[in-house]
Structures are given as C-alpha cells and as structure tokens.
Motif scaffolding. Structure first.
Motif: not given
Length: 456
Positions: A83-106
């Motif tokens: 888990l420590r290797s994963w980048p910290v996810l900020e609120r602004g990142t979620i707002q800017a990349h909402t579509a990319e944060l959806l699992a595929q296929p959704t």
C-alpha cells in the motif's frame, strides 16, 4: 442486550427484505461482519491483509488511472501489493480524473454519490448496490454493538429527507435541520416523550441543539428522553458530548466517516472509536509517509468494498491518530485515538504559532459550565487576522457580563493576550448549506444574515 420488540422486528424484516429484493444483501453482510469481529486479532489482521491485497490487485489491473494513466508510474517504481507504494489520492485528483478512476468494464447498475461539499466543492464517487450494501451493513453493525436493532425507532436530524415511505420503512421520524426553530425542536422533544424512540441520529451540532433545547424546555421530564444519541458528520467536542448527555440523558455514540467511503469508525460500549477495518483501511500520514501509532497526521482511507471506484490512500482532509493499544472491549479493530478536525482549520496565534480551531471547544465547555442555563445558544469564533477576532453569539436571556468575559478571555488564553476580541450578539446563526455547523472560521469564509443586536 435488550430483546427486540415486535415493532422493531417488523421494520427490520421489512427493510432488509426490500433491500434484498433490490439486490442489496445488507442482512447477510451484517452477519458476515459479526462473524469476522469474533476472530482473534491475528486472524482478523490476516483477513484485513487478504481483503486489501485483493483490492490492490483489482484496482491496479481494472482502473485506468493506475493501469495506464497518471498513477501508473508510481506503481511501476514500487510494489503493487504494498500500500505504501501507491500514490496518495487527493480530492482534486478525483475531481479531475473521475472517469479514469472508474473500473473497466464498469460494474452494471452503478451511480454517483455526491458529498455535501462542506469542505469545498462537492465530490462525486461512483458505487453500486454491493458497495452500498457494505456501507449500510457496517453502520448497522455499529448500532448492534449497543443493542440497537436494525428496525429500532429513531428520530433523525437530517438536511435532506429520504421520502415518507422510505422513512416509514426504516422507522425514522425526520427533524429537518434547515429549520431548527423552537416549534420544530419542541415537536422533537414531544416525540421523544410519547413515541419513546431508541435513539436520535444526526449531525453533532444539530443533536447538541436539540439537547440544549430539551434541557431548557423540559427540565423536569425524567431522563433519558432517548437512550442513545448517534452523532455524525462533524467533529464531536467534549462540551457537545456533555450537553447531549445532560439534555437528553442519552449515551452518546460517536461515529466517523465520509460519503466517499461510508462509515469508517464507531464508538463501542467501552468508549473507543474503532476502525471498521474489514471495510476501510486507515493510514495516518505525514508528508505522504505513515507515522508511528499515536502520532498525529493526515487521515488517508483505502476502501476495500467498492469495486466501481475503489479509492486507494484517499487523503480525506482530516487529521487524526491511531492508538498503539487495543480496546479493553476485546474487539480486534484498530482504535482511533483522536481526531483533530479539518487540515485547513489551522489558525495562527498572535505570535504566529499554528493552533487548530477545535481548541476553542475548550472555551465553550468552560462557558457552558460557568454560565446560567440558556445564556448562550450558537457561537462562532471568527478570526480576521492574528490579533483580531469577532465572536458571534446567539445570546439567551441569561447572557451577561460574566459570560461575555469567559468568551473574550478564552480566545486570549489560547491565541494571545494581545488579541482584540469584539462580541456581536445576533438573533440567529444559521447552519451551513450542508446542514452542518462549525463554531470557528476565518473571516470571509462564511456569512450570516443575522443583524447585530444591541446589548444592554
């Protein structure tokens, strides 16, 4: 545990049955959570590790943000299973990349759940029936720790109603926080006297307001008016816990959570705030790195029950610390030793030293303890600069020089004797648009339409 009444059983079976028909196995998930919490700590921690590993593996391969997007490089340099290797996810990142944060296929049947926006712009997080079921189940499991049935009668202080039929199914009596007038609050007190709900649920400030009103309007009515008070959505300060206990005679149940992940933690009967670690992992970070247990830092959440939009190391915007010691209750869940409040709520003393605004809760605790009942209602401490403050006070008939001095001297004791503190008495201090209420702020961050009232 108090035996379940016929009314509670009816509403429990009705609610869980209807949810099951909608594809939400809340009852089955409650039983699974109860089974897991009986595990020994070592076995429970193995379960947590397995669920986290499954979530990280799924997210790294199914979520474009990590498989081919901005988060990919960080995972290539580290270990996907750490888990420590994963980048910290900020609120602004979620707002800017909402579509990319959806699992595929959704996953089918997903929907967007929006936050209240009380800490800034509203945020949308996608989930489906399964994720919602886990969120419901974790919350009900916390109530069951206190012997509160799924179908228990509740008076709920809410900003947005669910609708009459849904509220009836869940055995809820709503009390809208947009209008906590004396008439509405009295209706709530009468409902508690006649219908005898098992618990009241709502934002911390709203439940405190109800308790304060009950103490003044019905001082001779035997307590408890309601056995339990579940508070949520805001930081619970000692003075608020005290007011709720005194005004309602209720056992206060503190909770911690957010719309993005659902309930994160619940207070147990022994008084500890436990992390629902089967549902969400909590890290405490400083400069993006985990701190030692007991140290204060930024709270980051990793949800293991949302396969539509799994949030990994989401920095939620609060500060807190985890206890290095387990709870005396014997439950294997980690314990949150303290929550300081929003990261952005630091204020400066006259000397330039950062102090969290939550420290002003100690001033209010002192004011309530030393002032006549009903002397003050809502209070907002507003800082203009390091040496200039205004204290907005919803004053009662017993407000006097002694209470005024406690407020002004309390600010100076924390932020410096050089501070200039002006009191402004107002007839009303409204809640925020979300229905929440904070008693400290920087000038310019919010306004009140209340007109100043001259003080005799």
């Amino acid at each position: 545990m108090t035996p379940e009444t016929a009314n509670e059983r009816f509403h429990r079976l009705l609610f869980l049955g209807l949810q099951r028909m909608r594809g939400r196995p809340i009852g089955a998930y409650i039983r699974k959570l109860q089974e897991w919490e009986r595990l020994e700590p070592e076995a429970f921690n193995r379960l947590r590790a397995e669920r986290l590993a499954e979530t990280l593996e799924y997210t790294s391969s199914r979520v474009p943000f990590y498989s081919s997007g901005p988060g990919r490089e960080a995972l290539r340099r580290g270990n996907v299973h750490d888990l420590r290797s994963w980048p910290v996810l900020e609120r602004g990142t979620i707002q800017a990349h909402t579509a990319e944060l959806l699992a595929q296929p959704t996953p089918a049947g997903h929907y967007l759940r929006r936050t209240s926006g009380s800490s800034g712009t509203a945020l949308g997080v996608a989930m489906d029936a399964d994720a919602a079921s886990w969120a419901w189940a974790t919350d009900y499991r916390g109530l069951l720790w206190h012997g509160i049935s799924v179908g228990a009668r509740c008076i709920r202080l809410i900003h947005k109603r669910e609708g009459g039929l849904a509220e009836w199914v869940r055995n809820l009596r709503p009390l809208h926080t947009d209008d906590l007038s004396a008439e509405r609050l009295m209706a709530g007190v009468r409902y508690m006297q006649t219908a005898r709900p098992v618990f009241v649920s709502g934002y911390v400030a709203a439940v405190t307001e109800l308790a304060r009103f009950a103490r003044l309007s019905a001082p001779d009515v035997p307590r408890p008016l309601v056995p339990f008070a579940k508070v949520l959505g805001e930081m619970l300060h000692p003075f608020q816990r005290q007011e709720i206990e005194q005004g309602l005679g209720a056992r206060v149940i503190e909770t911690y959570g957010c719309n993005e992940t659902g309930t994160v933690g619940y207070e147990c009967p022994a008084g500890s705030l436990h992390v629902f670690a089967e549902h969400v992992e909590v890290e405490i970070l400083k400069d993006g790195e985990p701190v030692e247990p007991g140290e204060m830092g930024d709270i980051a959440l990793t949800c293991t029950t949302n396969r539509v939009m799994p949030l990994i190391r989401y920095r939620v915007g609060d500060r807190g610390r985890l206890s290095p010691e387990p709870c005396s209750c014997g439950r294997p869940h980690p314990v949150i030793a303290g929550i300081e409040g929003r990261v952005g709520d630091l204020m400066l003393t006259a000397a330039g030293v950062p102090v969290h605004g939550a420290a002003l809760g100690n001033v209010l605790k002192d004011v309530i303890a030393k002032s006549p009942p009903g002397a003050v209602g809502r209070v907002i401490f507003e800082q203009h600069d390091r040496r200039s403050w205004t204290v907005l006070v919803q004053a009662g008939p017993e407000f006097g020089d002694g209470t005024a001095a406690l407020l002004t001297e309390g600010v100076k004791a924390i932020f410096g004797k050089e501070c200039q503190v002006a009191l402004k008495l107002v007839p009303e201090i409204p809640s925020e648009p979300s229905g929440k209420f904070r008693f400290y702020r920087m000038a310019g961050t919010a306004t009140t339409d209340a007109a100043p009232v001259a003080r005799d």
